[in-house]
Scaffold this motif. Structure first.
Motif, mmCIF file in Angstrom:
data_model
loop_
_atom_site.group_PDB
_atom_site.id
_atom_site.type_symbol
_atom_site.label_atom_id
_atom_site.label_comp_id
_atom_site.label_asym_id
_atom_site.label_seq_id
_atom_site.Cartn_x
_atom_site.Cartn_y
_atom_site.Cartn_z
ATOM 1 N N LEU A 1 -5.748 -5.394 -2.076
ATOM 2 C CA LEU A 1 -7.187 -5.303 -2.319
ATOM 3 C C LEU A 1 -7.535 -5.370 -3.803
ATOM 4 N N LEU A 2 -6.541 -5.207 -4.676
ATOM 5 C CA LEU A 2 -6.816 -5.177 -6.113
ATOM 6 C C LEU A 2 -7.470 -6.471 -6.622
ATOM 7 N N LEU B 1 -6.147 -11.803 3.718
ATOM 8 C CA LEU B 1 -5.632 -10.433 3.605
ATOM 9 C C LEU B 1 -4.841 -10.007 4.839
ATOM 10 N N GLY C 1 -2.887 -6.090 -9.617
ATOM 11 C CA GLY C 1 -2.711 -6.855 -8.390
ATOM 12 C C GLY C 1 -1.548 -7.829 -8.487
ATOM 13 N N HIS D 1 1.905 -6.673 -7.702
ATOM 14 C CA HIS D 1 2.271 -6.298 -6.337
ATOM 15 C C HIS D 1 2.161 -7.416 -5.307
ATOM 16 N N PRO E 1 -5.601 -7.681 7.184
ATOM 17 C CA PRO E 1 -5.446 -6.218 7.172
ATOM 18 C C PRO E 1 -4.905 -5.662 8.477
ATOM 19 N N PHE F 1 0.499 -5.856 5.594
ATOM 20 C CA PHE F 1 -0.631 -5.554 4.711
ATOM 21 C C PHE F 1 -0.344 -4.328 3.858
ATOM 22 N N THR F 2 -0.662 -4.414 2.563
ATOM 23 C CA THR F 2 -0.588 -3.267 1.654
ATOM 24 C C THR F 2 -1.924 -3.124 0.936
ATOM 25 N N TRP F 3 -2.249 -1.884 0.550
ATOM 26 C CA TRP F 3 -3.523 -1.640 -0.119
ATOM 27 C C TRP F 3 -3.592 -2.327 -1.476
ATOM 28 N N ALA F 4 -2.438 -2.612 -2.069
ATOM 29 C CA ALA F 4 -2.418 -3.310 -3.361
ATOM 30 C C ALA F 4 -3.037 -4.698 -3.250
#
Length: 301
Positions: free
Chosen positions: A160-161, A148, A97, A100, A150, A155-158
Motif C-alpha cells: 500500500l505504500l 494489489l 515501498g 518491499h 488484497p 498480499f502484504t501491507w507494504a
C-alpha cells in the motif's frame, strides 16, 4: 511559410516526446538504484530519501545561484511548507515501498495519483467533478485493486505504500496547482529545492539516521544525479511541447520500469498486472483529455 511552420511544430513535438521518454528512462534507473540500496543493501529508506535529495540539492546549486534566494519572496509561505512536507513524506513512502515490493507493482500503483487529485480538487478547491470523471476514478482504483490483489495470500501491507505516496504527491500537486495562479514558477521551484532536504533530514533523524560509505555512497551520488537529470528532462519536455501532448509519453514509465526490474532483479510481472495497468492508464488518459476539453471550452467562452 506553412511548410516551415509545420516542420517547426513537428520538431518540437518530436523533441517533447523524446525528452519525456528520456526522463522515463532516468526515473527507471533511479528506481533500480533505490531498490538496490534499500532492498539489496539494506540502507534505511528514510536516510536514502535524505541523501538522494541532498545530493540533488548540491547539483541544483547553479540554478539557485542564477535565480537567487530573493525568488523565495511570497505571501503564502505556509502553503509552500505544507506542499513540500507532503512531497517529502510522499518520497519517504515511495522509497519505503521500493524496499518491499517489486518495481513493476510500485510504479503501476503510484500512477493512481491523478485520481486522488480528482478527489482533492472537489473537496478542497471546489472544482466540479462530473459523472464521467467519477467513473474514470472508480475504474482507475479498480485497476489498482486488481494489481494489489488484497484477497490473495501473497498480499502484504507494504504494497500500500506506493498508493500512500500517490495520495501524498496528489495532495502536494493540488497545492501547487493553487499556487501557480499566484506565484512565479521560479518561486515554486526554489521553495521545493530549499525545503525538501531539511524536511527529509528531520524524517531521517526520527527513523534512525544512517551515513553512507563505499558502494552505498556512490550509489546515492548516482541517485542524486539521476534525480536532477530526470527533473530537468521533464522541464524540457513541458517547455518545448504542450503538456497534453507529452503527458501520454509519461505512461511509458510502466513498461520501462517493468523492463528495468526484470533486467536487474529478474522480476517478472505476475497476476493481472497488465489488466490493472490498462484500467489505470485508460482512466488517467480519459481524465486528462476531459480536462483539456474543459480548458479549451473555458478559453473559447
Amino acid at each position: 511559410m506553412n511548410q516551415t511552420s509545420l516542420g517547426f511544430s513537428s520538431s518540437r513535438a518530436l523533441a517533447g516526446a523524446g525528452f519525456m521518454v528520456l526522463a522515463g528512462v532516468a526515473f527507471a534507473g533511479l528506481n533500480v538504484v533505490t531498490q538496490w540500496l534499500t532492498m539489496k543493501l539494506g540502507f534505511p529508506a528514510a536516510s536514502m530519501a535524505f541523501w538522494q535529495y541532498a545530493f540533488a540539492f548540491l547539483f541544483s546549486l547553479p540554478f539557485l545561484w542564477r535565480v537567487g534566494l530573493s525568488a523565495m519572496r511570497t505571501e503564502y509561505p505556509w502553503r509552500h511548507v505544507v506542499r513540500v512536507a507532503l512531497a517529502a513524506f510522499g518520497v519517504g513512502a515511495w522509497v519505503s515501498g521500493l524496499a518491499h515490493v517489486p518495481i513493476w507493482q510500485a510504479i503501476a500503483l503510484v500512477m493512481t495519483s491523478p485520481f486522488f487529485i480528482t478527489f482533492g480538487a472537489r473537496l478542497f478547491l471546489g472544482e466540479r467533478v462530473g459523472p464521467a470523471r467519477w467513473a474514470a476514478t472508480a475504474v482507475g482504483f479498480a485497476g489498482a485493486m486488481i494489481i494489489l490483489e488484497p484477497w490473495s495470500d501473497s498480499f502484504t501491507w507494504a504494497a500500500l505504500l506506493p498508493i500512500v505516496s500517490a495520495l501524498l504527491w496528489g495532495a502536494s500537486s493540488l497545492i501547487t496547482k493553487n499556487l501557480t495562479g499566484r506565484e512565479r514558477p521560479e518561486t515554486i521551484t526554489i521553495w521545493l529545492l530549499v525545503l525538501l532536504t531539511p524536511i527529509n533530514g528531520a524524517i531521517a533523524l526520527t527513523a534512525g539516521f544512517a551515513v553512507p560509505s563505499g558502494q552505498t555512497l556512490w550509489l546515492l551520488v548516482l541517485a542524486g544525479v539521476l534525480t536532477v537529470f530526470a527533473q530537468y528532462l521533464l522541464t524540457l519536455a513541458y517547455t518545448v511541447a504542450d503538456a497534453a501532448y507529452v503527458q501520454p509519453f509519461d505512461d511509458l514509465k510502466l513498461p520501462l520500469n517493468v523492463f528495468a526490474g526484470w533486467l536487474v532483479f529478474g522480476y517478472a510481472p505476475t497476476g493481472l498486472l497488465w489488466l490493472g495497468a490498462a484500467l489505470i492508464l485508460g482512466a488517467s488518459l480519459f481524465i486528462m483529455r476531459n480536462e483539456l476539453r474543459r480548458e479549451r471550452k473555458t478559453v473559447t467562452t
